[in-house]
Design a protein around this motif. Structure first.
Motif, PDB file in Angstrom:
ATOM      1  N   GLY A 198      -6.873   8.660   5.201  1.00 52.51           N
ATOM      2  CA  GLY A 198      -5.595   9.278   5.513  1.00 52.51           C
ATOM      3  C   GLY A 198      -4.449   8.281   5.443  1.00 52.51           C
ATOM      4  N   ALA A 199      -3.275   8.768   5.090  1.00 54.26           N
ATOM      5  CA  ALA A 199      -2.100   7.905   4.931  1.00 54.26           C
ATOM      6  C   ALA A 199      -1.661   7.311   6.260  1.00 54.26           C
ATOM      7  CB  ALA A 199      -0.956   8.701   4.313  1.00 54.26           C
ATOM      8  N   ARG A 200      -1.804   8.070   7.352  1.00 56.16           N
ATOM      9  CA  ARG A 200      -1.303   7.610   8.643  1.00 56.16           C
ATOM     10  C   ARG A 200      -2.084   6.409   9.162  1.00 56.16           C
ATOM     11  NH1 ARG A 200      -0.496  12.229  12.931  1.00 56.16           N
ATOM     12  NH2 ARG A 200       0.219  10.391  14.101  1.00 56.16           N
ATOM     13  N   LYS A 207      -3.642   8.298  -1.325  1.00 57.92           N
ATOM     14  CA  LYS A 207      -4.971   8.309  -1.938  1.00 57.92           C
ATOM     15  C   LYS A 207      -6.037   7.765  -0.986  1.00 57.92           C
ATOM     16  CE  LYS A 207      -2.861   7.283  -6.439  1.00 57.92           C
ATOM     17  NZ  LYS A 207      -2.819   6.298  -7.560  1.00 57.92           N
ATOM     18  N   HIS A 208      -5.617   7.182   0.113  1.00 56.80           N
ATOM     19  CA  HIS A 208      -6.547   6.533   1.034  1.00 56.80           C
ATOM     20  C   HIS A 208      -7.481   7.564   1.666  1.00 56.80           C
ATOM     21  CE1 HIS A 208      -7.423   4.415   5.025  1.00 56.80           C
ATOM     22  NE2 HIS A 208      -8.039   3.724   4.086  1.00 56.80           N
ATOM     23  N   LYS A 249     -12.191  -3.526  -4.896  1.00 63.58           N
ATOM     24  CA  LYS A 249     -11.705  -3.263  -6.255  1.00 63.58           C
ATOM     25  C   LYS A 249     -10.376  -2.501  -6.231  1.00 63.58           C
ATOM     26  CE  LYS A 249     -16.415  -3.096  -8.124  1.00 63.58           C
ATOM     27  NZ  LYS A 249     -17.440  -2.250  -8.786  1.00 63.58           N
ATOM     28  N   TYR A 250     -10.201  -1.656  -5.222  1.00 67.44           N
ATOM     29  CA  TYR A 250      -8.957  -0.892  -5.123  1.00 67.44           C
ATOM     30  C   TYR A 250      -7.813  -1.751  -4.604  1.00 67.44           C
ATOM     31  CZ  TYR A 250     -11.727   3.333  -5.826  1.00 67.44           C
ATOM     32  OH  TYR A 250     -12.554   4.291  -6.358  1.00 67.44           O
ATOM     33  N   VAL A 262       0.821  -1.218   0.000  1.00 64.69           N
ATOM     34  CA  VAL A 262       0.000   0.000   0.000  1.00 64.69           C
ATOM     35  C   VAL A 262       0.854   1.266   0.000  1.00 64.69           C
ATOM     36  CG1 VAL A 262      -1.936  -1.149   1.142  1.00 64.69           C
ATOM     37  CG2 VAL A 262      -0.167  -0.048   2.539  1.00 64.69           C
ATOM     38  N   THR A 263       2.133   1.116  -0.271  1.00 64.10           N
ATOM     39  CA  THR A 263       3.058   2.259  -0.190  1.00 64.10           C
ATOM     40  C   THR A 263       2.598   3.427  -1.041  1.00 64.10           C
ATOM     41  OG1 THR A 263       4.877   0.686   0.117  1.00 64.10           O
ATOM     42  CG2 THR A 263       5.457   2.967  -0.414  1.00 64.10           C
ATOM     43  N   ASN A 264       2.287   3.180  -2.303  1.00 57.78           N
ATOM     44  CA  ASN A 264       1.905   4.258  -3.215  1.00 57.78           C
ATOM     45  C   ASN A 264       0.431   4.623  -3.111  1.00 57.78           C
ATOM     46  OD1 ASN A 264       4.541   4.392  -4.299  1.00 57.78           O
ATOM     47  ND2 ASN A 264       4.098   2.696  -5.701  1.00 57.78           N
TER      48      ASN A 264
END
Length: 438
Positions: free
Chosen positions: A55-57, A51-52, A83-84, A45-47
């Motif tokens: 939030g990225a954290r 987009k989450h 799907k993601y 899920v690094t990249n």
């Protein structure tokens, strides 16, 4: 089998699946290199983190860990979200096993879904919203019809206090997507309630609160325990700060000055943090809703109180509400374990960091059902009127696995534990700072 001899299982191309050991997976626990595990499958899920929507954290807090149960708890549209995930899939966990606690909790999760405990009773929330609006109207009518002498003024302020506090619990429900089946409708309602009625930012709330739920009471993750400039919570941080001679507050008196700083949270710090958040991020949508709150407040009350009178009423109301908010939200967390991340499973993490208060009509109403904090943390999207239905089964599961299910007998006892916990933590810091650890 798919086209060209590809092997496809549940929509995943498993033609050349790699298997990863837990030792390998746990190495990928950084923001620049993050893997998570869902139901035995490994995802890079690094990249995707930026987009989450949560939030990225939130994602990075589970880097190198099994995020199955938190993912299940936080998503009500799993097929859509799935799907993601497919492009992020990189392989399977070698010998994926779950503990007996995890197995039993996942069975309980199925029970929740099969018995419609995630389904809302619309009239519960309609009645709640109507009561909030009626209280606000009552406050205005008292001031406009009865005048601004001390008795009607205090009566009006209390109407606004109750209205605002209950609106805080209501926005909490919409923020957790626990009212509508549609994520979009929940988000729209959340903007309206927290923005137009409360004067705060929806995105700011999501940023803080989702982190809190993902890793409650975990140092360097949960923003609710990142308060070391003022308070040291639990046992670990006071020892570290004392040994390293860090901090500048007299933490051995934090249980006393807690009473002095509590009233300032809503009328000062949260107002500043909200405005800073939306301006810094150029979140004009949230800024618009926040400004509609202040416009409505000044437009209706300035003819009665004047500009400074409205400002004074706002500060007075938020000061009282701040007490209500802080004690109800912190009674379930501050007295419990506060520590660094130990990669506990979802069920154990929530039980170690949260506690309940005995249910009653008043306790449920006063706390917005946060007296069922354990159940709320296990199922953040469950409508709060269903907590009482699942609570006995959660307690039974705890007994089976010898996990403590904390339930305080009253609100006052829970409030008292907050003060006692702060005093104990302050004493740990004092001993470490001045006398060394005993």
């Amino acid at each position: 089998m798919g086209k060209g001899g590809r092997k496809v299982e549940n929509g995943y191309d498993t033609t050349s699946v790699k298997s990863f050991s837990w030792d390998e997976i746990q190495k990928h626990n950084k923001k620049t290199d993050s893997w998570i595990v869902l139901n035995g499958k490994v995802y890079n899920v690094t990249n995707f983190m930026k987009k989450h929507p949560g939030g990225a954290r939130v994602l990075s807090s589970y880097g190198g860990q099994d995020a199955t149960d938190v993912w299940t708890a936080m998503h009500n549209d799993k097929d859509f979200v799935g799907k993601y995930l497919k492009p992020l899939y990189i392989g399977d966990v070698l010998d994926y096993n779950v503990t007996e606690v995890q197995k039993d909790f996942r069975e309980l999760q199925k029970y929740v879904e099969n018995n419609n405990l995630l389904r809302v009773k619309p009239m519960f929330y309609v009645a709640h919203l109507v009561s909030i609006l009626l209280l606000e109207v009552a406050g205005y009518l008292i001031l406009s019809r009865l005048g601004t002498s001390w008795l009607p003024y205090l009566a009006a302020v209390m109407c606004f206090v109750v209205s605002q506090a209950q609106a805080g619990w209501l926005q909490h429900d919409f923020g957790h997507l626990s009212v509508f089946n549609s994520r979009k409708l929940n988000h729209i309602a959340h903007h309206l309630i927290i923005g137009h009625i409360k004067g705060a930012s929806s995105h700011w709330w999501n940023f803080r609160h989702f982190l809190h739920h993902a890793k409650p009471n975990i140092i360097k993750v949960d923003p609710d325990v990142e308060v070391a400039n003022l308070f040291l919570l639990g046992e670990t941080l006071p020892k570290l700060f004392g040994q390293k001679k860090r901090g500048f507050m007299p933490y051995n008196f934090q249980h006393i000055y807690f009473f002095l700083l509590t009233p300032l949270l809503l009328p000062t710090y949260f107002v500043y943090e909200n405005l800073y958040f939306v301006v810094k991020r150029r979140d004009y949508w949230d800024l618009f809703f926040t400004l509609t709150f202040f416009y409505r407040m000044f437009a209706t009350l300035t003819p009665i109180l004047g500009v400074w009178g409205v400002i004074g009423l706002f500060v007075f109301e938020r000061t009282i509400e701040s007490h209500w908010f802080v004690w109800c939200t912190q009674m379930s967390h501050i007295p419990n374990e506060v520590d660094f991340d130990a990669s506990k499973d979802w069920f154990k993490l929530q039980l170690d960091s949260t506690c309940n208060v005995a249910p009653s009509f008043f306790n449920d109403w006063f706390s917005g059902h946060l007296n069922y904090q354990i159940e709320h943390h296990l199922w953040p999207m469950m409508p709060r009127h269903n907590f009482k239905k699942i609570a006995p089964l959660v307690e039974s599961l705890c007994k089976k696995h010898d996990i403590q299910y904390r339930c305080k007998p009253s609100l006052l006892s829970a409030f008292g534990d907050v003060v006692r916990s702060l005093e104990d933590s302050g004493e740990i810091w004092y001993n470490a700072y001045y006398e060394g650890l005993h």
